[in-house]
Write a protein that holds these residues in place. Structure first.
Motif, short mmCIF file in Angstrom:
data_model
loop_
_atom_site.label_atom_id
_atom_site.label_comp_id
_atom_site.label_asym_id
_atom_site.label_seq_id
_atom_site.Cartn_x
_atom_site.Cartn_y
_atom_site.Cartn_z
N CYS A 11 0.85 -1.20 0.00
CA CYS A 11 0.00 0.00 0.00
C CYS A 11 0.88 1.25 0.00
O CYS A 11 1.90 1.29 0.69
CB CYS A 11 -0.89 -0.01 1.24
SG CYS A 11 -1.97 1.43 1.29
N ASN B 286 -0.55 4.37 0.53
CA ASN B 286 -1.37 5.50 1.00
C ASN B 286 -0.88 6.15 2.29
O ASN B 286 -1.17 7.31 2.53
CB ASN B 286 -2.81 5.04 1.17
CG ASN B 286 -3.47 4.87 -0.18
OD1 ASN B 286 -3.19 5.64 -1.10
ND2 ASN B 286 -4.31 3.86 -0.32
N CYS C 19 -1.84 6.13 5.40
CA CYS C 19 -2.77 6.72 6.37
C CYS C 19 -1.97 6.82 7.67
O CYS C 19 -1.23 5.90 8.02
CB CYS C 19 -3.99 5.83 6.54
SG CYS C 19 -4.87 5.61 4.99
N TYR D 257 -2.33 6.48 10.76
CA TYR D 257 -2.48 5.53 11.87
C TYR D 257 -2.01 4.13 11.51
O TYR D 257 -1.95 3.25 12.37
CB TYR D 257 -3.97 5.44 12.28
CG TYR D 257 -4.88 5.19 11.10
CD1 TYR D 257 -5.05 3.91 10.59
CD2 TYR D 257 -5.54 6.25 10.47
CE1 TYR D 257 -5.84 3.68 9.48
CE2 TYR D 257 -6.35 6.02 9.36
CZ TYR D 257 -6.48 4.75 8.88
OH TYR D 257 -7.25 4.52 7.77
N CYS D 258 -1.69 3.88 10.23
CA CYS D 258 -1.66 2.49 9.74
C CYS D 258 -0.25 1.95 9.52
O CYS D 258 0.63 2.60 8.95
CB CYS D 258 -2.45 2.41 8.44
SG CYS D 258 -2.58 0.73 7.82
N VAL E 79 0.39 -0.86 7.75
CA VAL E 79 0.49 -1.73 6.56
C VAL E 79 1.58 -1.31 5.57
O VAL E 79 2.35 -2.17 5.11
CB VAL E 79 -0.90 -1.84 5.85
CG1 VAL E 79 -0.78 -2.50 4.48
CG2 VAL E 79 -1.86 -2.64 6.73
N PRO E 80 1.71 -0.02 5.21
CA PRO E 80 2.78 0.32 4.24
C PRO E 80 4.17 -0.06 4.74
O PRO E 80 5.07 -0.30 3.93
CB PRO E 80 2.65 1.84 4.09
CG PRO E 80 1.24 2.14 4.48
CD PRO E 80 0.90 1.16 5.57
N GLN F 151 -5.10 -4.25 -0.52
CA GLN F 151 -5.33 -3.22 0.51
C GLN F 151 -6.10 -2.06 -0.08
O GLN F 151 -6.77 -1.32 0.63
CB GLN F 151 -4.01 -2.72 1.09
CG GLN F 151 -3.26 -3.75 1.90
CD GLN F 151 -4.05 -4.26 3.08
OE1 GLN F 151 -5.01 -3.64 3.51
NE2 GLN F 151 -3.65 -5.40 3.60
N ARG G 216 -6.21 10.75 5.00
CA ARG G 216 -7.03 9.89 4.15
C ARG G 216 -7.22 10.46 2.74
O ARG G 216 -7.77 9.80 1.86
CB ARG G 216 -8.40 9.67 4.81
CG ARG G 216 -8.36 8.72 5.98
CD ARG G 216 -8.07 7.29 5.55
NE ARG G 216 -9.20 6.66 4.90
CZ ARG G 216 -9.17 5.41 4.44
NH1 ARG G 216 -8.07 4.70 4.53
NH2 ARG G 216 -10.23 4.88 3.86
FE1 SF4 Z 1 -3.24 1.56 3.21
FE2 SF4 Z 1 -5.66 0.95 4.15
FE3 SF4 Z 1 -3.60 1.19 5.83
FE4 SF4 Z 1 -4.61 3.36 4.64
S1 SF4 Z 1 -5.69 2.00 6.10
S2 SF4 Z 1 -2.42 2.85 4.82
S3 SF4 Z 1 -5.20 2.54 2.65
S4 SF4 Z 1 -3.82 -0.33 4.24
#
Ligand code: SF4
Ligand code: SAM
Length: 508
Positions: A168, A170, A172, A174-175, A177-178, A212, A325
């Motif tokens: 990902c 993006n 965000c 708080y996230c 995942v990246p 994602q 976002r």
């Molecule tokens: Fe990526 Fe979704 Fe996490 Fe945002 S919430 S960084 S779009 S995985």
């Protein structure tokens, strides 16, 4: 391709067991790992006690997910002390994020492999056999496991997940995942279409395309891809003539062909064209990429599900800005209006976070008002959990007290229950087609299936069978010659009752 060809192979060999935590992406990742290990002679077992290799496929999205996994690691470490030779591995997001810590704090762990390192798992197991520990947490810009068809571990053989992209971009705030899954990359569409065709031929009737951020899927065809793609385009051209799409879509399509790119609307259409008997779902979409073109493709193909999961996260534009976002409340509502215009019967679901950094009572109230305004059919709802090294953790205070987060989350959950119940009540008396998935949890005399809107409907297991006395007494069914609904059957139903979670129905 036969059903047995995509299921775990039987035979002798070292036994591998995987426990999967977290999102649907992890489910399909575990199935990919089984495929990789099978090629090297390992045999899948669903019994942890008979496994020679146990892998935990992990999730880092919230702190409580990581705590649960640590607890499980402790249990398995105790098992390992009793069983000489057992190999214990941690794979996925938590392995990527906490590599050194895990190796230090959980000495029983032999293997650490990040989400892009699964091809090296047989090698890592080999290193353990030679007395070492196997570690690979390298993230890749290209890895999509494109040509590996996952070994399917689902229970019913009706629905399967298909990964179409990884990572990902993006960020965000708080996230995690990246950081744990790396940069966004799209999988070769030919391999996706081949995998879906194999699933359909093996009897599957529903696929969920996963990523994602699926609607930012974009695959640039390489020079050596072009000739076969032109062939493809000709086929699709003929089919597309039968489908009325908006002019903008046609124009966009021509441009894309000139640029040799396949984007998500195009991929979705090609997958849905495989068979009208195949239902196609996808998750997750980002609101900023929810294009009119995608909605036009969905509206034009009756086997693409009428369900859109569109995580809002918050109803306040100020919170959305702090979350990075890249849309506002107004933009989000504009996309909802576009969905309703294109598909008035679509169900819309969402993800919401309660108590993000600096969230005021007014900002929380805006989330509640957004929920009412949209009337979400369903939501995944979470308390904000600070994740180390994310932008929010680095630059904002996690300053909403835990008891306030809990109270706000409870308000969100209570409102969502009301909205789900109201939506289900509107369905009572209406007719839908469901795809049967299996027995109802509560009774073997009932089966359940889903509507195109992704709502669960429970119906009597017995097929309508006019003139057959036991049909009015479902418990007697199945004893004589009366036929039953089976997983994979499409059944037309009328809704007769509901709760906030489920619809009850009868065959029409
Ligand atoms: Fe990526 Fe979704 Fe996490 Fe945002 S919430 S960084 S779009 S995985
Ligand atoms: N990529 C998808 C998207 O952006 O909608 C979802 C990815 S994430 C695996 C699923 C959900 O977990 C997010 O939509 C968000 O609501 C939630 N989430 C992510 N990070 C979180 C955090 N730090 N605390 C609480 N919830 C979080």
């Amino acid at each position: 391709m036969d059903f047995k060809d995509i299921r775990p192979a039987a035979g002798v060999g070292r036994k591998i067991h995987i426990e999967t935590y977290g999102c649907q992406m992890n489910v399909v990742d575990s199935e990919t790992v089984v495929a990789i290990m099978q090629r090297e002679g390992f045999v899948w077992t669903d019994n942890v006690r008979e496994a020679d290799v146990i892998l935990l496929n992990t999730c880092s999205i919230r702190d409580n997910a990581e705590q649960r996994i640590r607890h499980r690691l402790d249990e398995l470490s105790a098992m390992k002390r009793r069983r000489k030779g057992l190999v214990l591995g941690l794979i996925g997001c938590m392995a990527e994020r906490l590599r050194e810590q895990i190796l230090e704090q959980h000495p029983a762990v032999d293997i650490i492999a990040g989400p892009d390192a699964y091809r090296s798992l047989p090698l890592l197991v080999g290193e353990v056999s030679e007395g070492g520990r196997g570690v690979n947490v390298e993230l890749s810009k290209e890895e999509t496991y494109a040509e590996i068809s996952p070994v399917r571990l689902d229970a019913n053989g009706v629905g399967a997940f298909v990964s179409i992209m990884r990572g990902c971009n993006n960020f965000c705030s708080y996230c995690v995942v990246p950081y744990t899954r790396g940069r966004e990359r799209s999988r070769d569409p030919e391999t996706i279409l081949r995998e879906v065709r194999e699933l359909f031929d093996a009897g599957y009737r529903e696929v969920t395309l996963l990523g994602q951020n699926v609607n930012s899927y974009n695959y640039e065809l390489r020079t050596d891809d072009k000739p076969r793609d032109i062939e493809f385009t000709r086929m699709s051209e003929a089919r597309r003539k039968k489908t009325k799409l908006i002019t903008n879509y046609e124009r966009g399509y021509a441009e894309k062909q000139a640029n040799n790119c396949i984007d998500f609307p195009e991929l979705l259409r090609r997958v849905a064209e495989i068979s009208p008997l195949l239902r196609v779902r996808f998750a997750t979409s980002h609101p900023k990429d929810m294009s009119d073109e995608l909605l036009a493709v969905m509206a034009s193909m009756p086997n693409i599900c009428r369900a859109i999961h569109l995580p809002a996260q918050s109803g306040s534009s100020r919170v959305l800005e702090r979350m990075n976002r890249k849309y506002t409340r107004e933009w989000y509502l504009g996309r909802i209006a576009a969905i309703r215009r294109a598909m008035p019967d679509a169900a819309i679901s969402t993800d919401l976070i309660a108590g993000f950094c600096g969230e005021t009572p007014e900002e929380h109230a805006q989330t509640l008002s957004l929920m009412r305004e949209v009337g979400f059919e369903f939501a995944f709802m979470f308390k904000y959990s600070e994740r180390p090294d994310t932008a929010a953790a680095r630059t904002m205070a996690d300053d909403v007290p835990d008891e306030v987060k809990t109270a706000r989350l409870n308000e969100i959950i209570a409102l969502q229950n009301e909205l789900s119940l109201a939506s289900n009540r509107r369905d009572v008396g209406r007719e839908f087609e469901i795809l049967v998935e299996g027995f109802s949890k509560r009774s073997r005399d009932k089966v359940f299936g889903r509507t195109l809107q992704n709502k669960v409907v429970v119906i009597p297991r017995a097929k309508n069978h006019p003139g057959c006395e036991p049909c009015s007494q479902p418990p007697l069914h199945g004893r004589g010659t009366c036929p039953d609904h089976k997983p994979g059957d499409y059944v037309k139903v009328r809704i007769t009752g509901c709760s906030s979670a489920t619809l009850q129905g009868e065959e029409v």
